[in-house]
Design an enzyme around this catalytic site. Structure first.
Site, PDB file in Angstrom:
ATOM      1  N   ASN A  91       5.505   2.506  -6.727  1.00 45.31           N
ATOM      2  CA  ASN A  91       5.903   1.982  -5.424  1.00 45.31           C
ATOM      3  C   ASN A  91       5.169   2.644  -4.251  1.00 45.31           C
ATOM      4  O   ASN A  91       5.040   2.053  -3.181  1.00 45.31           O
ATOM      5  CB  ASN A  91       7.417   2.167  -5.254  1.00 45.31           C
ATOM      6  CG  ASN A  91       7.873   1.932  -3.841  1.00 45.31           C
ATOM      7  OD1 ASN A  91       7.953   0.787  -3.368  1.00 45.31           O
ATOM      8  ND2 ASN A  91       8.154   3.012  -3.116  1.00 45.31           N
ATOM      9  N   SER A 143       1.881  -6.693  -2.922  1.00 43.57           N
ATOM     10  CA  SER A 143       2.253  -7.218  -1.606  1.00 43.57           C
ATOM     11  C   SER A 143       1.744  -8.644  -1.502  1.00 43.57           C
ATOM     12  O   SER A 143       0.725  -9.000  -2.104  1.00 43.57           O
ATOM     13  CB  SER A 143       1.629  -6.371  -0.493  1.00 43.57           C
ATOM     14  OG  SER A 143       1.749  -7.017   0.762  1.00 43.57           O
ATOM     15  N   TYR A 156      -5.870  -2.501   2.690  1.00 43.29           N
ATOM     16  CA  TYR A 156      -4.548  -2.700   2.092  1.00 43.29           C
ATOM     17  C   TYR A 156      -4.555  -3.914   1.154  1.00 43.29           C
ATOM     18  O   TYR A 156      -4.049  -3.849   0.029  1.00 43.29           O
ATOM     19  CB  TYR A 156      -3.515  -2.896   3.195  1.00 43.29           C
ATOM     20  CG  TYR A 156      -2.078  -2.969   2.725  1.00 43.29           C
ATOM     21  CD1 TYR A 156      -1.410  -1.827   2.303  1.00 43.29           C
ATOM     22  CD2 TYR A 156      -1.392  -4.177   2.717  1.00 43.29           C
ATOM     23  CE1 TYR A 156      -0.088  -1.885   1.876  1.00 43.29           C
ATOM     24  CE2 TYR A 156      -0.067  -4.253   2.297  1.00 43.29           C
ATOM     25  CZ  TYR A 156       0.573  -3.100   1.875  1.00 43.29           C
ATOM     26  OH  TYR A 156       1.886  -3.174   1.446  1.00 43.29           O
ATOM     27  N   ALA A 157      -5.157  -5.010   1.601  1.00 52.74           N
ATOM     28  CA  ALA A 157      -5.237  -6.224   0.787  1.00 52.74           C
ATOM     29  C   ALA A 157      -6.009  -5.969  -0.504  1.00 52.74           C
ATOM     30  O   ALA A 157      -5.606  -6.404  -1.585  1.00 52.74           O
ATOM     31  CB  ALA A 157      -5.883  -7.359   1.580  1.00 52.74           C
ATOM     32  N   ALA A 158      -7.122  -5.248  -0.375  1.00 55.03           N
ATOM     33  CA  ALA A 158      -7.928  -4.940  -1.559  1.00 55.03           C
ATOM     34  C   ALA A 158      -7.158  -4.062  -2.537  1.00 55.03           C
ATOM     35  O   ALA A 158      -7.213  -4.265  -3.758  1.00 55.03           O
ATOM     36  CB  ALA A 158      -9.223  -4.239  -1.136  1.00 55.03           C
ATOM     37  N   SER A 159      -6.405  -3.089  -2.010  1.00 56.71           N
ATOM     38  CA  SER A 159      -5.636  -2.196  -2.883  1.00 56.71           C
ATOM     39  C   SER A 159      -4.533  -2.956  -3.617  1.00 56.71           C
ATOM     40  O   SER A 159      -4.300  -2.745  -4.807  1.00 56.71           O
ATOM     41  CB  SER A 159      -5.038  -1.037  -2.088  1.00 56.71           C
ATOM     42  OG  SER A 159      -3.972  -1.454  -1.253  1.00 56.71           O
ATOM     43  N   LYS A 160      -3.871  -3.861  -2.911  1.00 59.28           N
ATOM     44  CA  LYS A 160      -2.762  -4.598  -3.521  1.00 59.28           C
ATOM     45  C   LYS A 160      -3.260  -5.724  -4.434  1.00 59.28           C
ATOM     46  O   LYS A 160      -2.646  -6.017  -5.468  1.00 59.28           O
ATOM     47  CB  LYS A 160      -1.841  -5.156  -2.429  1.00 59.28           C
ATOM     48  CG  LYS A 160      -1.132  -4.076  -1.608  1.00 59.28           C
ATOM     49  CD  LYS A 160      -0.266  -3.172  -2.473  1.00 59.28           C
ATOM     50  CE  LYS A 160       0.583  -2.215  -1.639  1.00 59.28           C
ATOM     51  NZ  LYS A 160       1.471  -1.391  -2.469  1.00 59.28           N
ATOM     52  N   ILE A 189       9.482  -7.515   4.991  1.00 63.34           N
ATOM     53  CA  ILE A 189      10.737  -6.880   4.600  1.00 63.34           C
ATOM     54  C   ILE A 189      11.236  -5.978   5.725  1.00 63.34           C
ATOM     55  O   ILE A 189      10.455  -5.275   6.366  1.00 63.34           O
ATOM     56  CB  ILE A 189      10.542  -6.038   3.317  1.00 63.34           C
ATOM     57  CG1 ILE A 189       9.942  -6.895   2.187  1.00 63.34           C
ATOM     58  CG2 ILE A 189      11.858  -5.406   2.883  1.00 63.34           C
ATOM     59  CD1 ILE A 189      10.806  -8.049   1.722  1.00 63.34           C
TER      60      ILE A 189
END
Length: 248
Positions: A91, A143, A156-160, A189
């Site tokens: 997480n 995500s 962030y997009a690449a990591s998720k 959220i």
């Protein structure tokens, strides 16, 4: 208190607050032994104390999940103490938003290291024991951004997105030993971060969501609980979007 997770050992990274803490609460409420991994000892101790105050079984360790040796030491300690790990929830995650043209390499590296490399390290160390057990459930916190992308969040997009791909690969590698690997991809959220947003910004977000509201950490935790439970024992390699229909 229920017992869907009775006698199960559940390791959750980044669980001292936010969605991770809600995960710990839900799994604790269901009878599991929750083990919190987070960066700072004080935060870990506080979260464990809060869970125990509610009558849940909890333990915790301060860990930098990007440090392979530290993770291995802690996982070995958990196995020594509890003999097994039934559920791992990767997480822990961070954001360092910026437009591509302005993004520093350090911002890229930090997010990829925590969100993706950290999950790889934890999965690698825990799966060795799950393979011997011939059982286990691994859940990666992806995500909706990892599915649809977002301006200013390339790292962030690449990591998720990478986490979703890692999920599928691990599901194929571990499936023959009855270890299931799935991902949960939250949308917007309600967390500590979103409580500081102006009401008009929240309303604008809600307009883009078919269910017309933001989700709660409990919504995410309940999806994880399902994936970790016996009810999902024939589900692996999947990504469940908990996003109110934002992306479909």
């Amino acid at each position: 208190m229920s017992d869907r997770m009775k006698d199960k050992i559940i390791v959750i990274t980044g669980a001292a607050r936010g969605i991770g803490y809600s995960l710990a609460e839900v799994f604790g409420r269901e009878g599991g032994k929750v083990i919190i991994l987070d960066l700072f000892q004080e935060a870990v101790d506080n979260a464990v104390y809060q869970l125990k105050q509610k009558g849940y079984s909890a333990d915790g360790y301060a860990v930098n999940i990007t440090d392979s040796q530290v993770v291995e030491t802690v996982i070995t300690q958990i196995i020594t103490n509890y003999e097994r790990i039934d559920v791992l929830i990767n997480n822990a995650g961070i954001t360092k938003d910026n437009l591509i043209l302005r993004m520093k390499e350090e911002e890229w590296d930090a997010v990829i290291n925590v969100n993706l490399k950290g999950a790889f390290i934890c999965t690698q160390k825990v799966s060795r024991y799950m393979l011997k057990q011939k059982s286990g459930s691994i859940i990666n916190m992806a995500s909706v951004i990892g599915v649809m992308g977002n301006a200013g969040q390339a790292n962030y997009a690449a990591s998720k997105g990478g986490l979703i791909a890692l999920t599928k690969s691990c599901a194929k590698e571990f499936g023959s030993r009855q270890i299931r690997v799935n991902a949960v991809a939250p949308g917007f959220i309600q967390t500590e971060m979103t409580t500081h947003l102006p009401a008009d910004v929240v309303a604008k977000y809600a307009e883009a969501i078919p269910l017309n509201k933001m989700g709660t950490p409990e919504d995410v935790a309940n999806a994880c609980l399902f994936l970790a439970s016996k009810e999902a024992e024939y589900i692996t390699g999947q990504t469940i979007l908990v996003d109110g229909g934002l992306f479909m």
